[in-house]
Scaffold this motif. Structure first.
Motif, PDB file in Angstrom:
ATOM      1  N   GLY A 706      39.256  38.432  40.455  1.00 36.26           N
ATOM      2  CA  GLY A 706      38.577  37.024  40.975  1.00 36.26           C
ATOM      3  C   GLY A 706      38.511  35.864  39.689  1.00 36.26           C
ATOM      4  N   GLY A 707      38.210  36.082  39.239  1.00 34.91           N
ATOM      5  CA  GLY A 707      37.196  35.238  38.026  1.00 34.91           C
ATOM      6  C   GLY A 707      35.775  36.712  37.823  1.00 34.91           C
ATOM      7  N   ILE A 708      35.509  37.211  38.041  1.00 34.16           N
ATOM      8  CA  ILE A 708      34.183  38.223  38.595  1.00 34.16           C
ATOM      9  C   ILE A 708      35.095  39.429  37.521  1.00 34.16           C
ATOM     10  N   ASP A 709      33.728  40.416  36.645  1.00 36.68           N
ATOM     11  CA  ASP A 709      33.410  41.110  36.056  1.00 36.68           C
ATOM     12  C   ASP A 709      33.518  42.361  36.389  1.00 36.68           C
ATOM     13  N   THR A 710      34.552  43.352  36.662  1.00 35.77           N
ATOM     14  CA  THR A 710      33.470  44.017  37.410  1.00 35.77           C
ATOM     15  C   THR A 710      33.591  45.718  36.797  1.00 35.77           C
ATOM     16  N   VAL A 725      37.798  56.070  39.792  1.00 32.97           N
ATOM     17  CA  VAL A 725      38.153  56.213  40.957  1.00 32.97           C
ATOM     18  C   VAL A 725      37.110  54.353  41.251  1.00 32.97           C
ATOM     19  N   HIS A 726      37.527  54.078  40.150  1.00 31.73           N
ATOM     20  CA  HIS A 726      37.320  52.201  40.090  1.00 31.73           C
ATOM     21  C   HIS A 726      38.188  51.538  41.220  1.00 31.73           C
ATOM     22  N   ASP A 727      39.511  51.701  40.568  1.00 31.80           N
ATOM     23  CA  ASP A 727      40.553  50.804  41.527  1.00 31.80           C
ATOM     24  C   ASP A 727      40.471  51.100  42.901  1.00 31.80           C
ATOM     25  N   ARG A 792      29.077  35.873  35.253  1.00 35.46           N
ATOM     26  CA  ARG A 792      30.327  37.195  35.218  1.00 35.46           C
ATOM     27  C   ARG A 792      29.723  38.376  35.954  1.00 35.46           C
ATOM     28  N   TYR A 793      28.627  38.483  36.057  1.00 35.12           N
ATOM     29  CA  TYR A 793      28.474  40.068  37.050  1.00 35.12           C
ATOM     30  C   TYR A 793      27.839  39.845  37.566  1.00 35.12           C
ATOM     31  N   LEU A 794      28.167  39.051  38.732  1.00 40.46           N
ATOM     32  CA  LEU A 794      27.281  38.947  40.060  1.00 40.46           C
ATOM     33  C   LEU A 794      28.122  39.880  41.051  1.00 40.46           C
TER      34      LEU A 794
END
Length: 807
Positions: A706-710, A725-727, A792-794
């Motif tokens: 949703g626009g957030i860089d994970t 494990v990211h997903d 972006r990395y909020l």
């Protein structure tokens, strides 16, 4: 035309059969590396790696052909059988050289096929360490491989063992380049011209061409010397023998008779007595590298620091690798192992005795390094302000690297009986193994116990199959054991890494299925969002047909003509019921401009100042309402940030009168819409997560949430495991976000959920008191409290159900 004799035909067939293992081994190794490079794409940091792999195919064959066809026959005594055939020495030499030259041409044919298969021009395949044009580079390398082949044949005929031939080949390989470098340097010093790299290459090329027939002639001469009858023992003394073969057939009374303490010492003495010169050379190389490394780092004895460190590291690596190879290869060691097996020597004792010398030399070199390092450290302690630029490797690090190189090399020589191939294959595999373990240790954060286990796997494999190796019968259990060891060496780090994240949080399957169904229904309900755009009026006004306006007074005049109204700077396309995609720069410009007009209003509360403030307050209110319509998660975070700003400013002293205005009431009405805010958040979380799951199934890259860089999430997890494990971590965080919304709507405490969020993103060992989710950093109505900016990395959900929303 003279017909070929049966002896020559048989010799040709023998040489062909003897060459094929080297051919297939070189093709397999280079082909595997080339395939791995092709699979990695074109983003390799070393652009010439592809060319190095391709051009390495004929070079490796050229280096190994001579020791294979000549030295191996000397060690196995089949050279004496060849000498008994009714053929001349010239025919024997010509046959071996012709078979090797044909094999080299086959390697070059495969090289051309590999070049054509890349679909790239020669300019990109040609390595950048050759400064000439592609045609010159390939012509030079072709001539150099022929020179390596001729030099290898000469070294093999000249030396008694294959190891000695390989050591002699090293300086011969760089002899044309060294002569060209010295000659070019003298040319430049005498003032005849500039010694450019191109001149060095062409000079090396010119020297290499005549040296090829010279090496062939020297090789033929050495072959005649090998088969020539030597002087009698009475002329040379009692210690001389007729030939090396006669040494092995001499009676026990003629041989030196050391008096070892036990059988193990006898075996150790035998390994020393077999190749004393080679041991001295390799031991000297290891000790020299151990001394030179700290001295070069501290004192920079040579100006070319990187080149010298590379040479020192290469010298130490070659010494450690070939000491490992000597454990099971070279000088007829396979026959000696079979001799020991026939006489009942235990495999464990034989295995231990073969490693004593190599391990002792390695330990000695490491102790020398520690002593030199300590001496340089003590010297630096008395020098004020002295420092050196390169990092000094620790003794523990060098111990691990040396042990890995030695272990993999002795493993390679144990499996590959061809010394000419195992000598260079072991060097390549040991370097790859060191890089692999170092990368696994860094990216997987392996415990030192796992690293030590992987290092010991090659030693365990050779010890386990030592009996089979001594007997010389390699049946399927031998290959199964080594295949298992290879699998254990490669997969043990991955197995531990997978086990280390076995309990990583994830969303339950039944909950995931239910939420995805609900999210799919919500994804198509709201109208599509639009981009929030800045009006580029200022940029257009400051530019004419001749380019940007340069005069300052004209710029000031144009800027002063612009209105401060929001519509002069911000454009919100679409209708009021259409969502917006937020832009960080625009949002912060709008907040900053609103704050500027608020300060103007507080300083001089005129009707004009109130009007301008109301316009920007209405702009922020409209922006926030349309951001709430968006189904992107990040837009809800921007809307929260705007609402935090509005709530704080209306709570300030002196703003109560403005709060009763039409614009102020609109802001208060929006802030009091608690349920609408939660519905918008929940819808955005679900839809953003649903799109994330859809994209991650169909794309190779990791999409945004949703626009957030994970990509910065879960940094406490090692790099390799993080990709696994990211997903699951994203799913678990979505579940916590939905749980947070549910608890906040019901008026429950959200502290425990926020602690879980912090533990998921930052690790269980992270202090919650310094976390963005802690109560200390929850935004309230205090105007002096710092509110983190959004990017972006909020950190998602940090402002949810904070004091500003409750008050």
């Amino acid at each position: 035309m003279t017909a070929m004799s049966p002896s020559v035909r048989g010799l040709l067939w023998k040489e062909y059969r003897q060459t094929m293992p080297l051919v297939w081994m070189v093709i397999g190794v280079v082909g595997l590396l080339f395939l791995l490079y092709q699979m990695s794409g074109q983003s390799s940091p070393t652009r010439s790696l592809q060319g190095i792999l391709i051009l390495g195919l004929p070079a490796l064959f050229a280096v190994g052909a001579g020791p294979l066809l000549v030295s191996q026959e000397k060690e196995s005594r089949t050279m004496d059988w060849s000498a008994s055939l009714p053929i001349l020495v010239n025919q024997l030499f010509t046959t071996k050289f012709a078979v090797a030259l044909i094999g080299l041409m086959v390697m070059w044919l495969l090289t051309i096929i590999m070049v054509l298969s890349t679909g790239e021009p020669f300019q990109q395949i040609s390595p950048d360490w050759l400064p000439g044009t592609p045609v010159v580079n390939f012509s030079f390398w072709f001539a150099h491989t022929v020179y390596l082949l001729a030099s290898g044949m000469f070294a093999a005929w000249r030396c008694r063992t294959a190891f000695a031939a390989l050591l002699l080949l090293l300086p011969l390989a760089v002899l044309p380049f060294m002569a060209a470098s010295i000659g070019t340097w003298l040319w430049q010093q005498l003032g005849f011209g500039y010694g450019s790299p191109q001149r060095v290459l062409m000079t090396t090329f010119a020297i290499t061409i005549p040296m090829i027939p010279a090496m062939v002639v020297l090789g033929l001469r050495s072959a005649h010397q090998h088969f020539a009858p030597s002087k009698s023992a009475s002329e040379l003394g009692t210690e001389a023998s007729s030939t090396p073969v006669a040494d092995s057939l001499a009676s026990p009374s003629d041989m030196p008779s050391p008096k070892p303490l036990d059988a193990t010492l006898a075996l150790v003495w035998q390994s020393i007595h077999d190749q004393p010169r080679l041991l001295w050379i390799l031991g000297s190389g290891a000790v020299a590298a151990a001394i030179a490394l700290p001295l070069q780092i501290v004192f920079e004895l040579f100006s070319s620091q990187d080149s010298m460190l590379f040479i020192i590291a290469l010298l130490g690596t070659i010494s450690a690798s070939w000491l490992g190879v000597m454990a099971f290869a070279g000088d007829g060691s396979s026959l000696r192992m079979k001799f020991l097996a026939d006489r009942g020597v235990s495999p464990g004792r034989a295995w231990f005795s073969r490693h004593v010398i190599g391990v002792s030399i390695g330990c000695t070199a490491l102790l020398v390094f520690a002593a030199v390092q300590l001496a340089t450290a003590q010297w630096m302690a008395h020098q004020e302000g002295y420092y050196y630029g390169d990092a000094m490797p620790s003794l523990a690090f060098l111990c691990l690297v040396t042990a890995t190189v030695y272990a993999v090399s002795q493993w390679t020589s144990h499996v590959a009986r061809i010394l000419a191939a195992s000598a260079f294959l072991s060097l390549l595999l040991s370097i790859v193994s060191v890089i692999y373990l170092a990368t696994a240790f860094s990216n997987m954060r392996l415990p030192m116990g796992i690293v030590l286990f992987c290092m010991s796997v090659p030693m365990i494999a050779t010890g386990w199959t030592m009996r089979t190796h001594m007997e010389g019968t390699r049946r399927w259990p031998f290959w199964v054991a080594h295949a298992t060891a290879i699998v254990a060496f490669i997969l043990t780090p991955f197995a531990w890494a997978k086990w280390s994240v076995r309990n990583f949080p994830a969303m339950p399957a039944n909950q995931k299925e239910t939420l995805l169904t609900e999210a799919a229904q919500l994804a198509f309900m709201p109208s599509p969002a639009s981009n929030l755009m800045l009006v580029e009026r200022a940029t257009r006004e400051l530019t004419n047909e001749f380019g940007p306006i340069q005069k300052v007074d004209q710029k000031l005049k144009i800027m002063q003509s612009l209105s401060d109204a929001p519509e002069s700077w911000i454009q919100m396309p679409g209708k009021d019921d259409t969502g917006l995609f937020a832009d960080a720069a625009i949002v912060w410009q709008a907040i900053a401009t609103t704050e500027l007009h608020r300060l103007n209003y507080m300083e001089s509360p005129s009707s004009e100042a109130e009007t301008m403030l109301s316009q920007w307050m209405d702009c922020l209110t409209q922006m926030t309402r349309r951001l709430r319509i968006s189904t992107r998660w990040i837009d809800q975070e921007y809307a929260d940030q705007i609402e935090v700003y509005l709530a704080r400013r209306l709570a300030r002293e002196g703003m109560s009168e403005y709060a009763e205005s039409k614009s102020g009431k609109a802001v208060l009405a929006m802030l009091s819409d608690f349920q609408g805010r939660q519905d918008a958040r929940r819808r955005a979380v679900l839809v953003s997560w649903w799109k994330y799951t859809q994209h991650r199934r169909s794309s190779h890259g990791r999409p945004e949430l949703g626009g957030i860089d994970t990509t910065e999430w879960f940094e406490w997890v090692p790099m390799t495991q993080r990709a696994w494990v990211h997903d699951d971590g994203v799913d678990a965080f979505v579940a916590l976000a939905l749980q947070l919304i549910s608890q906040g709507q019901q008026g429950e405490s959200t502290l425990r959920t926020r602690q879980k969020m912090d533990s998921l993103l930052n690790g269980a060992e992270h202090s919650f008191s310094t976390s963005p989710y802690s109560d200390r950093l929850q935004p309230g109505l205090d105007p002096n409290q710092v509110s983190p900016m959004i990017h972006r990395y909020l950190v998602p959900c940090q402002r949810w159900f904070a004091p500003w929303e409750k008050q």
